[in-house]
Design a protein around this motif. Structure first.
Motif, short mmCIF file in Angstrom:
data_model
loop_
_atom_site.label_atom_id
_atom_site.label_comp_id
_atom_site.label_asym_id
_atom_site.label_seq_id
_atom_site.Cartn_x
_atom_site.Cartn_y
_atom_site.Cartn_z
N UNK A 28 4.87 0.48 -0.25
CA UNK A 28 5.55 0.27 1.02
C UNK A 28 5.13 -1.06 1.62
N UNK A 29 5.89 -1.52 2.60
CA UNK A 29 5.57 -2.78 3.25
C UNK A 29 4.15 -2.75 3.81
N UNK A 30 3.75 -1.64 4.41
CA UNK A 30 2.41 -1.56 4.99
C UNK A 30 1.32 -1.65 3.91
N UNK A 31 1.61 -1.17 2.72
CA UNK A 31 0.65 -1.29 1.62
C UNK A 31 0.47 -2.75 1.21
N UNK A 32 1.58 -3.44 1.10
CA UNK A 32 1.53 -4.87 0.74
C UNK A 32 0.79 -5.65 1.81
N UNK A 33 1.14 -5.40 3.06
CA UNK A 33 0.48 -6.13 4.15
C UNK A 33 -1.02 -5.86 4.15
N UNK A 34 -1.44 -4.61 3.99
CA UNK A 34 -2.87 -4.27 3.99
C UNK A 34 -3.59 -4.97 2.84
N UNK A 35 -2.97 -4.99 1.68
CA UNK A 35 -3.56 -5.65 0.50
C UNK A 35 -3.76 -7.13 0.76
N UNK A 36 -2.75 -7.79 1.31
CA UNK A 36 -2.85 -9.22 1.56
C UNK A 36 -3.75 -9.54 2.75
N UNK A 37 -3.71 -8.69 3.76
CA UNK A 37 -4.55 -8.91 4.94
C UNK A 37 -6.03 -8.81 4.60
N UNK A 38 -6.38 -7.94 3.67
CA UNK A 38 -7.78 -7.81 3.26
C UNK A 38 -8.28 -9.09 2.59
N UNK A 39 -7.38 -9.79 1.89
CA UNK A 39 -7.75 -11.03 1.20
C UNK A 39 -7.64 -12.27 2.08
N UNK A 40 -6.77 -12.20 3.10
CA UNK A 40 -6.48 -13.38 3.92
C UNK A 40 -6.42 -13.00 5.40
N UNK A 41 -7.51 -12.48 5.98
CA UNK A 41 -7.45 -12.01 7.37
C UNK A 41 -7.08 -13.10 8.37
N UNK A 55 16.21 -9.28 5.74
CA UNK A 55 16.43 -8.49 6.96
C UNK A 55 15.10 -8.26 7.66
N UNK A 56 15.04 -8.61 8.96
CA UNK A 56 13.80 -8.39 9.70
C UNK A 56 13.50 -6.89 9.74
N UNK A 57 12.23 -6.55 9.54
CA UNK A 57 11.81 -5.16 9.42
C UNK A 57 10.76 -4.85 10.47
N UNK A 58 10.94 -3.72 11.14
CA UNK A 58 9.93 -3.24 12.09
C UNK A 58 9.22 -1.99 11.56
N UNK A 59 9.84 -1.32 10.61
CA UNK A 59 9.28 -0.09 10.04
C UNK A 59 8.40 -0.44 8.84
N UNK A 60 7.09 -0.39 9.06
CA UNK A 60 6.14 -0.77 8.01
C UNK A 60 6.11 0.22 6.85
N UNK A 61 6.70 1.40 7.04
CA UNK A 61 6.72 2.38 5.96
C UNK A 61 7.90 2.18 5.01
N UNK A 62 8.64 1.08 5.20
CA UNK A 62 9.78 0.78 4.34
C UNK A 62 9.33 0.67 2.89
N UNK A 63 9.95 1.42 1.98
CA UNK A 63 9.60 1.29 0.56
C UNK A 63 10.07 -0.05 0.00
N UNK A 64 9.27 -0.63 -0.86
CA UNK A 64 9.64 -1.87 -1.53
C UNK A 64 10.08 -1.55 -2.94
N UNK A 65 10.99 -2.36 -3.45
CA UNK A 65 11.42 -2.16 -4.83
C UNK A 65 11.00 -3.36 -5.67
#
Length: 79
Positions: A28-41, A55-65
């Motif tokens: 999900x988007x939140x998973x990607x963000x957490x992974x990158x944020x841990x490396x680049x706070x 498309x601008x996204x506000x729902x961090x639980x959006x699944x990524x493909x």
């Protein structure tokens, strides 16, 4: 693979405008963000907007493909 783009001050803080991240089923988007944020706070402290596939996204639980394009950027203003 997910293409991640960064703009403005976020790209400057990260030192890159693009990276590729391995996609995983159920990601999900939140998973990607957490992974990158841990490396680049310092860069992610500036992030206030995200877009997925143009498309601008506000729902961090959006699944990524696999093949998604994700953009992280800070707020901006112009004249």
């Amino acid at each position: 693979m997910i293409t991640v783009l960064f703009f403005g001050p976020v790209a400057e803080a990260l030192g890159a405008s693009r990276i590729d991240v391995e996609w995983a089923p159920g990601m999900r988007l939140e998973d990607l963000r957490a992974q990158l944020q841990a490396r680049h706070p310092e860069a992610f402290a500036l992030v206030s907007l995200a877009a997925v596939d143009g498309v601008q996204v506000r729902d961090a639980s959006l699944p990524l493909k696999n093949g998604s394009e994700v953009v992280f950027m800070s707020k901006f203003s112009g004249g």
